[in-house]
Structures are given as structure tokens and as C-alpha cells.
Design a protein around this motif. Structure first.
Motif, PDB file in Angstrom:
ATOM      1  N   UNK A  46      38.802 -10.098  18.458  1.00  0.00           N
ATOM      2  CA  UNK A  46      38.360  -9.729  17.013  1.00  0.00           C
ATOM      3  C   UNK A  46      37.808  -9.317  16.274  1.00  0.00           C
ATOM      4  N   UNK A  47      37.270 -10.587  16.198  1.00  0.00           N
ATOM      5  CA  UNK A  47      36.120 -10.608  15.305  1.00  0.00           C
ATOM      6  C   UNK A  47      34.626  -9.863  15.903  1.00  0.00           C
ATOM      7  N   UNK A  48      34.606  -9.805  16.903  1.00  0.00           N
ATOM      8  CA  UNK A  48      34.072  -9.068  17.643  1.00  0.00           C
ATOM      9  C   UNK A  48      33.972  -7.551  17.332  1.00  0.00           C
ATOM     10  N   UNK A  49      35.876  -6.914  17.103  1.00  0.00           N
ATOM     11  CA  UNK A  49      34.994  -5.904  17.389  1.00  0.00           C
ATOM     12  C   UNK A  49      34.778  -5.261  15.855  1.00  0.00           C
ATOM     13  N   UNK A  50      35.407  -6.152  14.689  1.00  0.00           N
ATOM     14  CA  UNK A  50      35.585  -6.722  12.862  1.00  0.00           C
ATOM     15  C   UNK A  50      33.675  -6.236  13.127  1.00  0.00           C
ATOM     16  N   UNK A  51      33.135  -7.073  13.440  1.00  0.00           N
ATOM     17  CA  UNK A  51      31.481  -7.194  13.219  1.00  0.00           C
ATOM     18  C   UNK A  51      31.058  -6.024  13.455  1.00  0.00           C
ATOM     19  N   UNK A  52      31.578  -4.795  15.096  1.00  0.00           N
ATOM     20  CA  UNK A  52      31.412  -4.153  15.628  1.00  0.00           C
ATOM     21  C   UNK A  52      31.089  -2.965  14.589  1.00  0.00           C
ATOM     22  N   UNK A  53      32.586  -2.852  14.066  1.00  0.00           N
ATOM     23  CA  UNK A  53      32.801  -1.956  13.688  1.00  0.00           C
ATOM     24  C   UNK A  53      32.484  -1.517  12.071  1.00  0.00           C
ATOM     25  N   UNK A  54      31.636  -2.923  11.118  1.00  0.00           N
ATOM     26  CA  UNK A  54      30.673  -2.873  10.264  1.00  0.00           C
ATOM     27  C   UNK A  54      28.914  -2.928  10.588  1.00  0.00           C
ATOM     28  N   UNK A  55      29.177  -2.824  12.239  1.00  0.00           N
ATOM     29  CA  UNK A  55      27.614  -2.665  12.255  1.00  0.00           C
ATOM     30  C   UNK A  55      27.866  -0.609  12.556  1.00  0.00           C
ATOM     31  N   UNK A  56      28.817  -0.215  13.021  1.00  0.00           N
ATOM     32  CA  UNK A  56      28.996   0.677  13.031  1.00  0.00           C
ATOM     33  C   UNK A  56      28.549   2.165  11.526  1.00  0.00           C
ATOM     34  N   UNK A  57      29.207   2.032  11.074  1.00  0.00           N
ATOM     35  CA  UNK A  57      29.485   1.730   9.279  1.00  0.00           C
ATOM     36  C   UNK A  57      27.839   1.625   8.665  1.00  0.00           C
ATOM     37  N   UNK A  58      27.044   1.075   8.949  1.00  0.00           N
ATOM     38  CA  UNK A  58      25.720   0.937   8.718  1.00  0.00           C
ATOM     39  C   UNK A  58      25.658   2.082   9.378  1.00  0.00           C
ATOM     40  N   UNK A  59      24.955   1.838  10.721  1.00  0.00           N
ATOM     41  CA  UNK A  59      24.431   2.993  11.456  1.00  0.00           C
ATOM     42  C   UNK A  59      24.670   4.348  11.158  1.00  0.00           C
ATOM     43  N   UNK A  60      26.196   5.152  11.040  1.00  0.00           N
ATOM     44  CA  UNK A  60      26.946   5.703  10.398  1.00  0.00           C
ATOM     45  C   UNK A  60      26.347   6.235   9.044  1.00  0.00           C
ATOM     46  N   UNK A  61      25.966   5.342   7.949  1.00  0.00           N
ATOM     47  CA  UNK A  61      25.217   5.647   6.471  1.00  0.00           C
ATOM     48  C   UNK A  61      24.079   5.576   7.109  1.00  0.00           C
ATOM     49  N   UNK A  62      23.405   4.223   7.856  1.00  0.00           N
ATOM     50  CA  UNK A  62      21.436   5.104   7.524  1.00  0.00           C
ATOM     51  C   UNK A  62      21.185   6.188   8.307  1.00  0.00           C
ATOM     52  N   UNK A  63      22.137   7.023   9.212  1.00  0.00           N
ATOM     53  CA  UNK A  63      21.709   8.220   9.988  1.00  0.00           C
ATOM     54  C   UNK A  63      22.036   9.005   9.201  1.00  0.00           C
ATOM     55  N   UNK A  64      23.185   9.039   7.786  1.00  0.00           N
ATOM     56  CA  UNK A  64      23.767  10.021   6.892  1.00  0.00           C
ATOM     57  C   UNK A  64      22.161  10.215   6.271  1.00  0.00           C
ATOM     58  N   UNK A  65      21.557   8.512   5.742  1.00  0.00           N
ATOM     59  CA  UNK A  65      20.532   9.304   4.726  1.00  0.00           C
ATOM     60  C   UNK A  65      19.354   9.775   5.656  1.00  0.00           C
ATOM     61  N   UNK A  66      19.097   9.536   6.395  1.00  0.00           N
ATOM     62  CA  UNK A  66      18.259   9.898   7.307  1.00  0.00           C
ATOM     63  C   UNK A  66      18.547  10.918   7.411  1.00  0.00           C
ATOM     64  N   UNK A  67      19.461  12.217   7.660  1.00  0.00           N
ATOM     65  CA  UNK A  67      20.294  13.475   7.819  1.00  0.00           C
ATOM     66  C   UNK A  67      19.531  13.990   6.425  1.00  0.00           C
ATOM     67  N   UNK A  68      19.553  13.209   5.911  1.00  0.00           N
ATOM     68  CA  UNK A  68      19.929  13.880   4.168  1.00  0.00           C
ATOM     69  C   UNK A  68      18.164  13.904   3.813  1.00  0.00           C
ATOM     70  N   UNK A  69      18.037  13.008   4.086  1.00  0.00           N
ATOM     71  CA  UNK A  69      15.891  13.189   3.807  1.00  0.00           C
ATOM     72  C   UNK A  69      15.523  14.066   4.673  1.00  0.00           C
ATOM     73  N   UNK A  70      15.796  14.409   5.868  1.00  0.00           N
ATOM     74  CA  UNK A  70      15.390  15.670   6.852  1.00  0.00           C
ATOM     75  C   UNK A  70      15.803  16.483   6.228  1.00  0.00           C
TER      76      UNK A  70
END
Length: 135
Positions: A105-129
């Protein structure tokens, strides 16, 4: 033979006297055995039920709860016999599985948080592009 008086002493007895006494004793032993056998069977059944069957039923109930995903049940190992060791093993299994579930469960929460961060970073890169492409 009684040498002082030069007598020969003999006695007689009817065989029926001995046979009757032997038959009565045998009959009494048979009746006693027939009455004692059910008592022994009941005592053995009760002992087996108390010291083997009931603890095994408890172990089965614990294993079924764990199989259903309930790790909250209390396991109380008693004794150091085979059934007591089985209950100790079930307790260790339950504790270990509960720990593994917590880690997953702890690992799943951590992976979900990391996925949100990656999604946010990808959105930022996409917007900048997109902005650079529009400029």
C-alpha cells in the motif's frame, strides 16, 4: 503321604465345582469388560475432541480469515505441541502478510504520487513545447 503315621492322604473334588467357579468368574469379567469398553471409547473420543479437533478447527478458522483478507483476527497459540506450533506459525504468517500488505500500500501511494508528478511535468513540457511552436 504322611510318614509319621504311615498314612496316605488323598482328597477328592468334583470337577463341576471348579468349572462353575471358573465360568462365573469368566462371565463376570465379560460383563465388566462390556461395560468398560463404552466408557473407554467415550473418554478417548472426548479427549481427542478436546485436545486435537477443537484446536484444529480454530486453526482452520484462522486460515480461512487470512485467506479472506482479514488480518485483524487474534491468534492465541497455546502450548508447544504440534497444534501450538501450528498456531504460532499461523500467527507469524498473519503478521508477515499484514506487513507485506502495508508495504505494498505504501509503495502504491508513492507510485501514484510519482505518477502525478510525472504527469504534471509532462504537461508543463507539453505546454512549453506548444508555446514555442506557436511563437
Amino acid at each position: 503321604h504322611y510318614p509319621e503315621w504311615n498314612w496316605l492322604i488323598a482328597s477328592g473334588s468334583y470337577l463341576e465345582e471348579f468349572n462353575t467357579e471358573g465360568k462365573e468368574t469368566g462371565r463376570s469379567l465379560l460383563i465388566f469388560s462390556l461395560l468398560l469398553i463404552p466408557v473407554i471409547v467415550i473418554v478417548v473420543w472426548w479427549s481427542t475432541r478436546r485436545w486435537i479437533a477443537q484446536p484444529l478447527e480454530q486453526a482452520v478458522a484462522v486460515a480461512e480469515r487470512v485467506a479472506d483478507g482479514d488480518f485483524t483476527g487474534r491468534i492465541e497459540p497455546r502450548g508447544n505441541d504440534e497444534i501450538g506450533r501450528l498456531m504460532q506459525s499461523l500467527l507469524a504468517m498473519q503478521t508477515g502478510l499484514a506487513g507485506i500488505i502495508r508495504e505494498v500500500r505504501g509503495t502504491a501511494v508513492s507510485v501514484a504520487a510519482d505518477a502525478d508528478q510525472l504527469n504534471s511535468a509532462a504537461s508543463t513540457v507539453a505546454t512549453g513545447s506548444q508555446e514555442q511552436a506557436d511563437a
